[in-house]
Design an enzyme around this catalytic site. Structure first.
Site, PDB file in Angstrom:
ATOM      1  N   ASP A 369       0.833  -1.198   0.000  1.00 22.09           N
ATOM      2  CA  ASP A 369       0.000   0.000   0.000  1.00 22.09           C
ATOM      3  C   ASP A 369       0.867   1.247   0.000  1.00 22.09           C
ATOM      4  OD1 ASP A 369      -2.383   1.734   0.774  1.00 22.09           O
ATOM      5  OD2 ASP A 369      -3.271  -0.256   0.828  1.00 22.09           O
ATOM      6  N   HIS A 420      -3.878   5.860   3.249  1.00 26.79           N
ATOM      7  CA  HIS A 420      -4.593   4.643   2.857  1.00 26.79           C
ATOM      8  C   HIS A 420      -3.988   3.393   3.499  1.00 26.79           C
ATOM      9  CE1 HIS A 420      -5.893   1.538  -0.143  1.00 26.79           C
ATOM     10  NE2 HIS A 420      -6.984   2.277  -0.213  1.00 26.79           N
ATOM     11  N   SER A 622     -11.190  -1.279  -1.026  1.00 27.95           N
ATOM     12  CA  SER A 622      -9.939  -1.173  -0.276  1.00 27.95           C
ATOM     13  C   SER A 622     -10.151  -1.501   1.193  1.00 27.95           C
ATOM     14  CB  SER A 622      -9.377   0.254  -0.361  1.00 27.95           C
ATOM     15  OG  SER A 622      -8.685   0.438  -1.556  1.00 27.95           O
TER      16      SER A 622
END
Ligand SMILES: [Ca+2]
Ligand SMILES: [Ca+2]
Ligand SMILES: [Ca+2]
Length: 689
Positions: A369, A420, A622
């Site tokens: 990520d 994220h 996600s």
């Protein structure tokens, strides 16, 4: 004899007969044994020709050893005679000299053996030849269930029989008991009871609900010899015990909208070998409890008040006793009440699964990520990762690949940093402490593997990250000291991006994924957020991964989630393998206060660069992918040797919670087989042989 030494190198051989390798290096050792030998056994290195007739090529004959080639004994060993039969010490010296030759792998001495009869204590023939007769068959064997209330979960059997009519020509010394389970092969329970008692209680090793047969033979002795008499007829019994605690596979919380409670079908042994019924009780403060009862493995409650969350307990009961389903493992984290995907009716049953496992610290989940930020709800669970963002411009840390996977922020233009990777990490393994949120597997480790920068990521960086995460070699990068068992890839493409290019049978990504799978690692991907066929979104469209779509609070497809389409060749809907909650702010009705139907996890407060640790809401596949990665991490926690195939075919796929009737997911089959069920999947792994 230490057999294992004979096949390995010479030094070990010497050690095995009492010498250290250091001693072997000198030529003047004496052998502290003096057995008879006729020569040597020599094992040559591969490709080296055996010693020839004249003893060459080792040069020993030139030194007067007089070696004569013998037989090929297989597995590389050859016998080598020494002409003139020197004594053992001389043979030993030759052996040591041969060992120094690099063409020879091992040397042994070719011993002489003798018959092993013992010439003393010969038994007089008169005693040995006495005719003995064994006992006749034991009579009237009875086997009865010997359940005792003081240990209700233990199966016990009591055996009683009558002495044989005839003891033959010996004296009774005891009984031999054999048994078999469900008509399998006979096995010995006890070779001798060493007692003349005509009864025996079996208190261990019995499984309730299986049919046991027992038979008994009398043991008699005469002149020191034991004779086994004829076995009795078999007596059968099915022992019983109290049932095992049922394992809930529907959530521990329930409401009037979703009133069906399910648990795993119990095996005959789990039912204690007796007819078992299940009483379901749903209770909430201030309202009457509601019940339903069944002998099956699900039950639908009626009479619940609308808008109230009830706690569910299932009690299994048979004639021997009762056991209640495990209570909820309730984390103390202050935002737990907002984490509906863990405990809600359309969640993944994490709260039930935690009664089995909250994860093992030896299981590592790699999060491919944007990297990670410092966070008090994560730091204790983070192991060393790596930064594979090769573009120094996009990386934001001033360089390409490096060993620091910190997320410096991925802000670009007017867009703030997403944090994220930190959000995804928290969904998998935020600590179960008192603060913030809790991950699906709060005791496993997160390995941040940075592959996304401010310009996204590349296949090459992804492949490097994938291989490194699984412990495979990446040239120029130190090998991952703590390889992951699970890899989460929460990324996708907004335009159709095939994984396999025309003419390719296996793309580079798929080749990496195959190597990762072969390493026993399970990869989870996000199906993508563009409300388009999941087959368009890379790398979720690569094989083999578990590709995860997103559902909302009501258990239907999140509006953005990519979906499956009908494959005309197979007649199956393909693209999304499974669904899990990913949040959907368009389905906010009834969701916990402040959540708006979205997913809360760890983030950072900084607009561009990291500032302070914080919590924030996001929605997307996600989010649903790491929820599944957390579930898979729980599976590896109870069974570290799992592989991808087992994770999918044994645990995840068969235990999915079917989509509720009337949902788009149920009627159009575009969201995969169902919603991932942590409790069911864990129980399936525990039940693996
Ligand atoms: Ca870097
Ligand atoms: Ca870095
Ligand atoms: Ca926490």
């Amino acid at each position: 004899m230490n057999k294992r030494y004979w096949a390995i190198a010479g030094a070990a051989l010497l050690a095995a007969v009492g010498f250290t390798p250091a001693q072997a290096a000198t030529n003047n050792n004496t052998l502290n044994f003096d057995f008879d030998t006729v020569g040597l056994l020599v094992k040559y290195e591969p490709g080296v020709p055996a010693i020839a007739r004249n003893g060459e090529p080792t040069g020993e004959n030139a030194a007067g050893a007089n070696l004569v080639a013998g037989s090929d004994l297989g597995q590389g060993w050859h016998s080598v005679a020494i002409a003139g039969n020197p004594d053992t010490q001389k043979s030993w010296q030759i052996a040591q000299h041969l060992l120094a030759d690099p063409r020879i792998a091992a040397v042994d001495l070719d011993r002489v053996m003798k018959v092993s009869s013992v010439s003393t204590n010969v038994q007089p023939a008169s005693r040995v030849l006495t005719v003995t007769r064994a006992a006749s068959a034991v009579r009237s064997v009875r086997a009865v269930d010997a359940f005792v209330a003081s240990s209700p979960t233990k199966a016990r059997v009591s055996l009683k029989w009558a002495q044989p009519a005839s003891l033959g020509s010996g004296k009774l010394a005891g009984y031999r008991i054999s048994y078999r389970v469900d008509n399998g092969p006979w096995k010995t329970l006890t070779a001798s009871t060493r007692s003349r008692a005509t009864g025996f209680t079996v208190t261990s090793g019995l499984s309730a609900g299986s049919e046991y047969a027992f038979r008994v033979a009398a043991l008699t002795t005469q002149n020191g010899a034991t004779r086994v008499g004829a076995f009795s007829a078999a007596a059968t019994v099915v022992p019983t015990a109290a049932p095992a605690a049922p394992v809930l596979v529907s959530g521990i919380s329930i409401n009037a909208k979703f009133p069906t409670v399910k648990w795993l079908e119990q095996t005959p042994a789990q039912k204690g070998g007796a007819s078992t019924s299940y009483l379901v009780t749903a209770s909430a403060e201030g309202v009457p409890a509601v019940n339903c009862e069944t002998t099956g493995s699900s039950c639908t409650l009626t009479g619940m008040n609308d808008g109230i969350t009830y706690k569910v307990a299932v009690v299994a009961k048979n004639k021997r006793g009762a056991a209640q389903s495990a209570a909820e493992f309730k984390p103390a984290d202050v935002y737990y009440g907002k984490q509906w995907w863990l405990w809600g009716s359309n969640g993944v049953n994490a709260s039930t699964a935690w009664s089995i496992s909250t994860g093992s610290p030896s299981v590592v989940v790699a999060v491919l990520d944007t990297g990670i930020t410092k966070h008090p709800d994560l730091d204790a669970n983070v192991v060393a990762g790596y930064d594979f963002v090769s573009s120094a411009r996009a990386a934001g840390d001033g360089n390409g690949w490096d060993s620091d996977p910190s997320d410096p922020g991925d802000a670009r233009g007017s867009q703030s940093s997403s944090w994220h990777g930190t959000h995804v990490a928290g969904l998998i393994a935020a600590s179960s402490n008192s603060i913030g949120v809790v991950g699906v597997a709060p005791n496993v480790k997160i390995q941040p593997v940075r592959v996304l920068g401010s310009e996204g990521g590349s296949t090459s960086d992804l492949i490097a990250g994938l291989r490194w995460a699984a412990g495979l070699s990446v040239p120029g990068v130190p090998v991952n000291p703590t390889p992951a068992k699970v890899i989460n890839i929460s990324m996708g493409t907004d335009t159709p991006t095939p994984c396999r290019l025309p003419g390719q049978t296996l793309g580079a990504t798929e080749e990496a994924l195959a190597a990762v799978k072969a390493a026993g690692v399970t990869t989870i991907t996000a199906a993508g957020n563009f409300n388009m066929p999941a087959a368009y979104s890379y790398p979720g469209n690569c094989y083999p991964t578990i590709n995860v779509g997103a559902t909302n609070f009501s258990g239907d497809r999140a509006v953005y989630s990519n979906y499956s389409v009908l494959d005309p060749e197979s007649g199956e809907f393909i693209g999304v393998d499974v669904s899990a909650p990913g949040g959907d702010s368009s389905d906010a009705m009834g969701t916990p206060e402040g959540t708006n139907g979205r997913i809360l996890s760890t983030i950072n407060s900084g607009k561009t660069i990291p500032e302070t640790a914080d919590y924030g809401f996001q929605e997307g596949t996600s989010m649903s992918a790491p929820v599944v990665a957390g579930v898979v991490a729980l599976l590896y926690s109870v069974r570290p040797t799992l592989n991808f195939e087992q994770v999918w075919t044994v645990a995840i796929q068969p235990t999915l919670t079917p989509f509720r009737e009337g949902t788009t997911c149920a009627t159009r089959k575009i969201c995969g087989g169902g919603i991932v069920n942590a409790a069911g999947a864990l129980a399936a792994v525990l039940n693996m042989p």
